[in-house]
Motif scaffolding. Sequence first.
Motif, PDB file in Angstrom:
ATOM      1  N   GLY A 246       0.838  -1.165   0.000  1.00  0.00           N
ATOM      2  CA  GLY A 246       0.000   0.000   0.000  1.00  0.00           C
ATOM      3  C   GLY A 246       0.868   1.208   0.000  1.00  0.00           C
ATOM      4  O   GLY A 246       1.439   1.558  -0.987  1.00  0.00           O
ATOM      5  N   ASN A 247       1.066   1.949   1.177  1.00  0.00           N
ATOM      6  CA  ASN A 247       2.085   2.954   1.183  1.00  0.00           C
ATOM      7  C   ASN A 247       3.379   2.426   1.752  1.00  0.00           C
ATOM      8  O   ASN A 247       4.265   3.179   2.097  1.00  0.00           O
ATOM      9  CB  ASN A 247       1.628   4.152   1.993  1.00  0.00           C
ATOM     10  N   SER A 248       3.621   1.054   1.905  1.00  0.00           N
ATOM     11  CA  SER A 248       4.885   0.462   2.267  1.00  0.00           C
ATOM     12  C   SER A 248       4.976  -0.895   1.636  1.00  0.00           C
ATOM     13  O   SER A 248       3.997  -1.451   1.220  1.00  0.00           O
ATOM     14  CB  SER A 248       5.029   0.346   3.784  1.00  0.00           C
ATOM     15  N   SER A 249       6.173  -1.463   1.575  1.00  0.00           N
ATOM     16  CA  SER A 249       6.359  -2.703   0.832  1.00  0.00           C
ATOM     17  C   SER A 249       7.184  -3.688   1.615  1.00  0.00           C
ATOM     18  O   SER A 249       8.255  -3.388   2.075  1.00  0.00           O
ATOM     19  CB  SER A 249       7.053  -2.404  -0.497  1.00  0.00           C
ATOM     20  N   LYS A 250       6.635  -4.880   1.804  1.00  0.00           N
ATOM     21  CA  LYS A 250       7.401  -5.950   2.413  1.00  0.00           C
ATOM     22  C   LYS A 250       6.798  -7.263   1.995  1.00  0.00           C
ATOM     23  O   LYS A 250       5.692  -7.334   1.485  1.00  0.00           O
ATOM     24  CB  LYS A 250       7.391  -5.829   3.943  1.00  0.00           C
ATOM     25  N   THR A 251       7.516  -8.337   2.222  1.00  0.00           N
ATOM     26  CA  THR A 251       6.974  -9.655   1.931  1.00  0.00           C
ATOM     27  C   THR A 251       6.057 -10.061   3.060  1.00  0.00           C
ATOM     28  O   THR A 251       6.454 -10.105   4.217  1.00  0.00           O
ATOM     29  CB  THR A 251       8.099 -10.688   1.800  1.00  0.00           C
ATOM     30  N   GLU A 252       4.822 -10.346   2.731  1.00  0.00           N
ATOM     31  CA  GLU A 252       3.851 -10.727   3.746  1.00  0.00           C
ATOM     32  C   GLU A 252       3.956 -12.223   4.019  1.00  0.00           C
ATOM     33  O   GLU A 252       3.695 -13.040   3.156  1.00  0.00           O
ATOM     34  CB  GLU A 252       2.437 -10.401   3.260  1.00  0.00           C
TER      35      GLU A 252
ATOM     36  N   ALA B 144      16.165  -3.542   2.755  1.00  0.00           N
ATOM     37  CA  ALA B 144      16.191  -4.503   1.649  1.00  0.00           C
ATOM     38  C   ALA B 144      15.621  -5.846   2.078  1.00  0.00           C
ATOM     39  O   ALA B 144      15.794  -6.285   3.217  1.00  0.00           O
ATOM     40  CB  ALA B 144      17.617  -4.680   1.145  1.00  0.00           C
ATOM     41  N   SER B 145      14.950  -6.501   1.136  1.00  0.00           N
ATOM     42  CA  SER B 145      14.418  -7.833   1.384  1.00  0.00           C
ATOM     43  C   SER B 145      15.501  -8.873   1.122  1.00  0.00           C
ATOM     44  O   SER B 145      16.550  -8.582   0.529  1.00  0.00           O
ATOM     45  CB  SER B 145      13.217  -8.098   0.483  1.00  0.00           C
TER      46      SER B 145
ATOM     47  N   ARG C 247      11.999   5.573  -3.436  1.00  0.00           N
ATOM     48  CA  ARG C 247      11.426   4.288  -3.856  1.00  0.00           C
ATOM     49  C   ARG C 247       9.924   4.204  -3.709  1.00  0.00           C
ATOM     50  O   ARG C 247       9.303   3.217  -4.118  1.00  0.00           O
ATOM     51  CB  ARG C 247      12.085   3.151  -3.089  1.00  0.00           C
ATOM     52  N   GLY C 248       9.293   5.218  -3.111  1.00  0.00           N
ATOM     53  CA  GLY C 248       7.848   5.166  -2.940  1.00  0.00           C
ATOM     54  C   GLY C 248       7.458   4.113  -1.926  1.00  0.00           C
ATOM     55  O   GLY C 248       8.237   3.737  -1.046  1.00  0.00           O
ATOM     56  N   SER C 249       6.237   3.628  -2.061  1.00  0.00           N
ATOM     57  CA  SER C 249       5.708   2.675  -1.090  1.00  0.00           C
ATOM     58  C   SER C 249       5.627   1.264  -1.640  1.00  0.00           C
ATOM     59  O   SER C 249       5.073   0.389  -1.005  1.00  0.00           O
ATOM     60  CB  SER C 249       4.311   3.118  -0.639  1.00  0.00           C
ATOM     61  N   ASP C 250       6.154   1.045  -2.844  1.00  0.00           N
ATOM     62  CA  ASP C 250       6.013  -0.280  -3.443  1.00  0.00           C
ATOM     63  C   ASP C 250       7.283  -1.120  -3.372  1.00  0.00           C
ATOM     64  O   ASP C 250       7.367  -2.184  -3.965  1.00  0.00           O
ATOM     65  CB  ASP C 250       5.538  -0.174  -4.894  1.00  0.00           C
ATOM     66  N   GLY C 251       8.311  -0.636  -2.679  1.00  0.00           N
ATOM     67  CA  GLY C 251       9.492  -1.446  -2.430  1.00  0.00           C
ATOM     68  C   GLY C 251      10.395  -1.643  -3.624  1.00  0.00           C
ATOM     69  O   GLY C 251      11.201  -2.571  -3.644  1.00  0.00           O
ATOM     70  N   ARG C 252      10.327  -0.785  -4.620  1.00  0.00           N
ATOM     71  CA  ARG C 252      11.161  -0.943  -5.803  1.00  0.00           C
ATOM     72  C   ARG C 252      12.646  -0.838  -5.460  1.00  0.00           C
ATOM     73  O   ARG C 252      13.029  -0.162  -4.500  1.00  0.00           O
ATOM     74  CB  ARG C 252      10.770   0.095  -6.855  1.00  0.00           C
ATOM     75  N   VAL C 253      13.458  -1.477  -6.254  1.00  0.00           N
ATOM     76  CA  VAL C 253      14.898  -1.506  -5.999  1.00  0.00           C
ATOM     77  C   VAL C 253      15.547  -0.196  -6.412  1.00  0.00           C
ATOM     78  O   VAL C 253      16.403   0.347  -5.712  1.00  0.00           O
ATOM     79  CB  VAL C 253      15.553  -2.686  -6.742  1.00  0.00           C
TER      80      VAL C 253
ATOM     81  N   PRO D  49      14.249  -5.479   6.708  1.00  0.00           N
ATOM     82  CA  PRO D  49      13.238  -4.550   6.199  1.00  0.00           C
ATOM     83  C   PRO D  49      12.219  -4.274   7.298  1.00  0.00           C
ATOM     84  O   PRO D  49      11.837  -5.182   8.033  1.00  0.00           O
ATOM     85  CB  PRO D  49      12.617  -5.312   5.023  1.00  0.00           C
ATOM     86  N   HIS D  50      11.817  -3.050   7.434  1.00  0.00           N
ATOM     87  CA  HIS D  50      10.927  -2.697   8.534  1.00  0.00           C
ATOM     88  C   HIS D  50       9.990  -1.579   8.104  1.00  0.00           C
ATOM     89  O   HIS D  50      10.316  -0.737   7.275  1.00  0.00           O
ATOM     90  CB  HIS D  50      11.724  -2.268   9.770  1.00  0.00           C
ATOM     91  N   LYS D  51       8.819  -1.588   8.686  1.00  0.00           N
ATOM     92  CA  LYS D  51       7.779  -0.635   8.338  1.00  0.00           C
ATOM     93  C   LYS D  51       8.014   0.688   9.054  1.00  0.00           C
ATOM     94  O   LYS D  51       8.275   0.728  10.254  1.00  0.00           O
ATOM     95  CB  LYS D  51       6.424  -1.210   8.705  1.00  0.00           C
TER      96      LYS D  51
END
Length: 643
Positions: free
Chosen positions: A92-98, A410-411, A502-508, A424-426
């Motif tokens: 959404g406005n952040s990116s991580k592996t759920e 980073a993931s 990088r925005g909220s989508d976790g792009r590299v 990686p942390h919110k």
Amino acid sequence: MKKILFPLSILSFTIIALITMIINSGCSSKPTPVQTSTATAGNNGPAASLLPSLIKNPVDGAEMILVPAGTFKYRYVSDSENNTGKNNENKGNSSKTEDEDTDDQDNSGDDKVKTDTEDKGQNPGSDKSAVVSRDVYVGDFYIYKYEVTNAQFAKFCKVTGYKSEGNWERWTNEKTMDYPVVMVSWNDAQAYCKWAGVKLPAEAEWLKAASGSKDGLFPWGDDKNPAFCNNGQTPHDKLKDKVLTLMGKTGTMPVGSFPEDISPFGIFDMAGNVQEWCSDWYSDNYLTSMPDRNPSGPDSGEDRVIRGGSYFHPLSGCTIIERHDNFPRGNDTYIGFRCAWTTDMPMPSPVSETSSPARTESSPSPSAAAVEKPSPAETVSRSNLPATSINKKDGAELILIPHGSFTMGASDSDKDAGWEEKPPHKVMLSAYYIYKYEVTFDQFNRFVNETGYKTEGSWKKHFSKKNADHPVVYVTWKDAEAYCKWAGGKLPTEARWEKAARGSDGRVFPWGNIWNPDFCNNFELKDKKLLSERHIYYDGMGTTRPGLFKKDISPYGVSDMGGNVIEWCYDWYDPSYYKSSPGENPSGPPSGTQKVMRGGGWGQPRQVCRSGYRDKERPHDTDGDFGFRCVIEIEGIIKKSSN
């Protein structure tokens, strides 16, 4: 047979309520589960044969489709098989592996968990093999046939005077009124639903509406054709000229543009276009412990559930199995919503469109109905501050980075990441402005001339008419901080810098996840025309004027965060800081010996140009690729504008 559209009048609502009472009379408080079928209404029990299959909400004009009461297969991916297939682009406005904690286990009572032996490929291209399912009963409900559009949300804001948390108006114009509204928070969506007399669908309701009694990968079945929905892999000839470009060449389409993206119940765009808010709080392990009748999510939590895929995500991120979450205030250009209504809710009643209601102290803003409210400063910033602005002090262009969360760091899938970039942390950040471009020699020279500041760095030796509009270099951390203070701002914290990049989508990288050496000014640059634009500092390498690289632009529109010069940040550097940093507005350790530097430069390779890369230097160090940009606090702008 063509379906008859019933207007959602008081009479039709009364009929629906009476039918429901007749059906439930003499029954226990829990309706008897019946198997759901989409063949004919009669196969779904008496309720399905008596309730109209299609009605209309008189408040916003939305068509609503009946999803009859009954059981369905609530499917999800077990945790042991879910390490590679989750969507790493979206939070959404952040990116991580759920990580869904859904161990294959036998719960108490009737909670039966079944493992599908056949590999359905729940995430195309992944190696997921253990898809588990549970029989879950959901009562009658209606759900919007299409996602809520810009026209509908604009009407809501006009009628009520509601001030949204998300910057939805930035992406709205007269040509996009039938496109799904985006950049809306969960609180915004909830406020809309309350106005329209409806609600956000529970996650179970959303999933049943998307899948019906089928067990396909997508609402239409198992066909992995990227042309079937609006996703990141949709062929351009399919999009034609209707796409509202939001990221790269991708963006939203008018609702209902993809006839294949339709669920067994006739609901559109549940695989693609935009992801959708649900009413539930999010929990990793909820699916294995949820009740088997009308589950509505945990009692509390930090994030809200998001379902479905979007134009930004690959087809593998558009399956009905995917789950995501975000802070209630989070928003992004690929997050929207649709609404639902159950027969036990009060009937929606039409509202006047004449004018906005007057505001008094005893008559709070409609946003007061939201679960979580922004601070007063943030409310003012959202209602009065533009998405872009100009700093009158130095003429710098400013980009608004909205309030919201993102995943910092980073993931494990990023093989170039060092341990200091993990875990990686919110992180939740308040809104702020950041310079669109790095500070130039011309701007820095003006600062020195006006203030008489004695610099530590040797920038003056490298300043000429030829590079006056290039990023200033050979400045120390103290020099950069002094400039920012003069300009009415400060250096960005590394959290602010990373979100802007990088925005909220976790792009590299600022432009996405795929490296191209010609997308930014870096050590591996090959394009001869771009190479000729450099002001040389060393071995044929050097700076270029800001904004020259059209691909080196972040999701928010900030330039040159992948290359050109490395940038000073406010924070002291600690390689282990991510293990203990606060979750809201982190500003680094209280002390240290080195300051954080972020971004790639003209002398750096691919690994350094990643948005998550962390560098550091002593505060008094300088070099030909050391530069900076500033941020402006929202509170400061509000104070100035009120004077």
